[in-house]
Design an enzyme around this catalytic site. Structure first.
Site, short mmCIF file in Angstrom:
data_model
loop_
_atom_site.label_atom_id
_atom_site.label_comp_id
_atom_site.label_asym_id
_atom_site.label_seq_id
_atom_site.Cartn_x
_atom_site.Cartn_y
_atom_site.Cartn_z
N SER A 305 0.77 -1.34 -0.23
CA SER A 305 -0.03 -0.17 0.24
C SER A 305 0.68 1.09 0.13
O SER A 305 1.54 1.84 -1.26
CB SER A 305 -1.21 -0.18 1.03
OG SER A 305 -1.99 0.80 0.87
N ASP A 316 9.37 5.00 -11.16
CA ASP A 316 8.99 5.70 -12.45
C ASP A 316 9.64 7.47 -12.47
O ASP A 316 9.98 7.91 -14.07
CB ASP A 316 7.53 6.83 -11.76
CG ASP A 316 5.68 5.54 -12.23
OD1 ASP A 316 6.85 4.26 -12.47
OD2 ASP A 316 4.86 5.36 -12.21
N LYS A 330 -1.35 -3.90 -3.11
CA LYS A 330 -2.46 -3.87 -2.51
C LYS A 330 -1.98 -1.75 -3.10
O LYS A 330 -1.35 -1.34 -2.61
CB LYS A 330 -2.72 -3.21 -1.17
CG LYS A 330 -4.03 -3.08 -0.74
CD LYS A 330 -3.90 -3.05 0.95
CE LYS A 330 -5.15 -2.33 1.49
NZ LYS A 330 -5.38 -0.85 1.48
#
Length: 439
Positions: A305, A316, A330
C-alpha cells in the site's frame, strides 16, 4: 495538482491507505458528500423480500433466540466483508482501535495480518514488538488462536482475539512454508511503534527504515535525514538506503510527504474512484530534503500500500534503484465513513496509480534488481601472513606506513549490513554507483 500541505482537513481525512491487514492507519475520519442517486435503478424488491423472509425464519426457527440488532449487524458485516478483503463494518471498539493505530500506540501483539484462502496470514510483524521478538515471519499462516481454528472466522474476529490486555498471554499456532503446525506463545504488550529509524552505515552512507506510515511519518523522515547529515559532520551523504521491507502501509498523506522528501517536481500519486472526492492528485514541491544523494530502496513481499506508493513514485521518476523482491500488490484506497452510533464503515473507494499510470493492485512493484532474502555467514580468517609481517621486509616505496595482518581493523560493534544480505547488497550498489560517478 495540489501539494498535500494545501489539502483541506476534509480531503486529508478522507483518504486512508492501510497495509494488507485489518489494523490499518487512519486520520481524522470525515464523511464525504454522498453521491447523487438520481437515475439509479430501483431497489430489488424480490431480493429484499428474500432478506426479510430469511430474517423471519431465523428469528422463529433458530435453535436459540437472536435479537434483531444482532441479526442486522451480522447482515451488515457480511455485506461489507464480501466486497473485498479491506472493506469492513467497524463497531465502536474496532473504530477506536483503527484511530489508535494512526498515532502509533495500541494494545496487542504488533502483527499485521490479512486473509488468504479462509486463513489469517501474517503480512509483517512490526519491529520491536512481541510478534517480531518471537520470530513470526511474513507469510506465516495463523491456523489457531489459543487452540481455536481461524478457518472460517472473519479477519476482524481474528484481530479481536489477538488483541487484549497488556501482560496477558496468547498462543498462536502457525504454519510456515507448508510445513507442520507449531505453537508460539506470546505476551501482549502496549505497542508503541516508532515509524522511522536511521543510522550511519559505512563511512558516509545512511540507512533509513520506515516500519509503517503514520500521520507524523513524513515529519519524522525529514528529521531523520537532518540527523544523518549532522552525524556525517554536516556534510552531504554519499548515499542512502531507504528500507521499506515488511512495511504494511498506512496513511496516504504520509506516503506523499515521504516521497516529496526525495523528489523536486512531478506527480507522486493519483487516485481514481466513482465519487468526486476519490479523484485526487498529489505533486512534489521543489524542496529536496535528501539533497539528491544516490538512493537504493529495499522492498519485499511485506511492502504494501503506502510503501508501494513511495516505491512506485521513486521508481517512475528514476530517483532511486529498487532492490529486493516483488511487493505485496495492494493498490486500493479505503475511506473511513463514521456513522451516527460510534460505528463506521471502512470502504474501498478508489484505486491509486503511480506517476506513470501503473495500478499496483494485485500485481505489486517489481524491483529493478532482484535480491532474495538470505543468511550471511562469515568464514574464520586463517593464520595468513602478509609481506609486512616478515622480519627484515623492505619499506614502502612511497614512504607509506606498513599494514601487517595484526593491524586489521575490527568492527567495534555489529553493523546492520553484517547479517542482512539484502542491505549489504544495497550498500555495495551505492558504493559502486559512487565509484562509477567519480570515474
Amino acid at each position: 495538482m495540489p501539494h498535500l500541505s494545501r489539502l483541506t482537513p476534509l480531503a486529508m481525512a478522507l483518504v486512508l491507505l492501510g497495509g494488507a491487514q485489518y489494523s490499518m492507519a487512519a486520520g481524522e475520519p470525515a464523511t464525504p458528500p454522498a453521491p447523487a442517486v438520481s437515475g439509479k435503478a430501483p431497489l430489488p424488491l424480490d431480493e429484499l423480500r428474500t432478506f426479510a423472509e430469511v430474517l423471519d425464519r431465523i428469528k422463529s426457527a433458530y435453535v436459540e433466540p437472536v435479537d434483531d440488532k444482532t441479526l442486522l449487524e451480522n447482515a451488515i458485516k457480511g455485506m461489507l466483508s464480501n466486497l473485498d478483503p479491506h472493506s469492513a463494518y467497524l463497531e465502536p471498539e474496532d473504530f477506536q482501535e483503527l484511530q489508535e493505530s494512526t498515532s502509533g500506540e495500541f494494545g496487542g501483539l504488533g502483527i499485521e495480518v490479512g486473509a488468504e484462502d479462509g486463513f489469517v496470514k501474517v503480512v509483517s510483524p512490526i519491529d520491536d514488538t512481541p510478534a517480531s521478538k518471537a520470530g513470526i515471519q511474513p507469510g506465516d499462516l495463523i491456523v489457531k488462536i489459543d487452540g481455536q481454528p481461524t478457518k472460517g472466522i472473519s479477519l476482524m474476529e481474528a484481530v479481536d482475539k489477538m488483541r487484549g490486555k497488556a501482560g496477558s498471554s496468547i498462543v498462536l499456532t502457525l504454519v510456515r512454508d507448508g510445513g507442520q503446525p507449531f505453537d508460539v506463545k506470546l505476551t501482549r504488550a502496549v505497542i508503541k511503534v516508532k515509524s522511522v529509524k536511521s543510522q550511519l552505515l559505512d563511512n558516509t552512507y545512511g540507512y533509513l527504515r520506515i516500519t509503517q506510515f503514520q500521520v507524523n511519518t513524513g515529519e519524522e523522515v525529514g528529521k531523520a535525514l537532518a540527523k544523518l547529515r549532522k552525524e556525517n559532520g554536516n556534510k552531504k551523504l554519499s548515499g542512502l538506503v531507504l528500507d521499506l521491507r515488511n512495511n504494511p502501509g498506512g496513511v496516504l498523506q504520509a506516503a506523499v510527504e515521504v516521497s516529496d522528501h526525495f523528489l523536486r517536481k512531478g506527480l507522486i500519486v493519483y487516485t481514481k474512484g466513482r465519487i468526486a472526492n476519490s479523484e485526487l492528485r498529489f505533486s512534489a514541491d521543489p524542496a529536496d530534503a535528501s539533497e539528491g544523494v544516490p538512493l537504493v530502496v529495499l522492498i519485499n513481499g511485506g511492502s504494501a500500500s503506502a510503501a508501494e506508493i513511495v516505491a512506485g513514485a521513486l521508481q517512475d521518476h528514476k530517483r532511486g534503484v529498487l532492490m529486493g523482491t516483488d511487493s505485496f500488490g495492494k493498490g486500493s484506497v479505503q475511506t473511513v465513513l463514521p456513522l451516527n452510533n460510534d460505528r463506521a464503515l471502512k470502504l474501498t473507494t478508489a484505486l491509486y496509480y503511480t506517476p506513470n499510470g501503473r495500478s499496483i493492485q494485485a500485481q505489486g512493484i517489481v524491483p529493478d534488481i532482484e535480491v532474495t532474502r538470505a543468511k550471511v555467514t562469515r568464514e574464520q580468517d586463517g593464520e595468513n601472513f602478509k609481506e609486512a609481517d616478515l622480519a627484515g621486509h623492505l619499506g614502502n616505496g612511497n614512504g607509506g606506513a606498513d599494514r601487517p595482518s595484526a593491524d586489521k581493523v575490527q568492527s567495534k560493534q555489529p553493523r546492520p549490513q553484517d547479517d542482512d544480505y539484502q542491505l549489504s547488497q544495497a550498500l555495495n550498489l551505492l558504493k559502486g554507483l559512487n565509484v562509477t560517478r567519480e570515474n
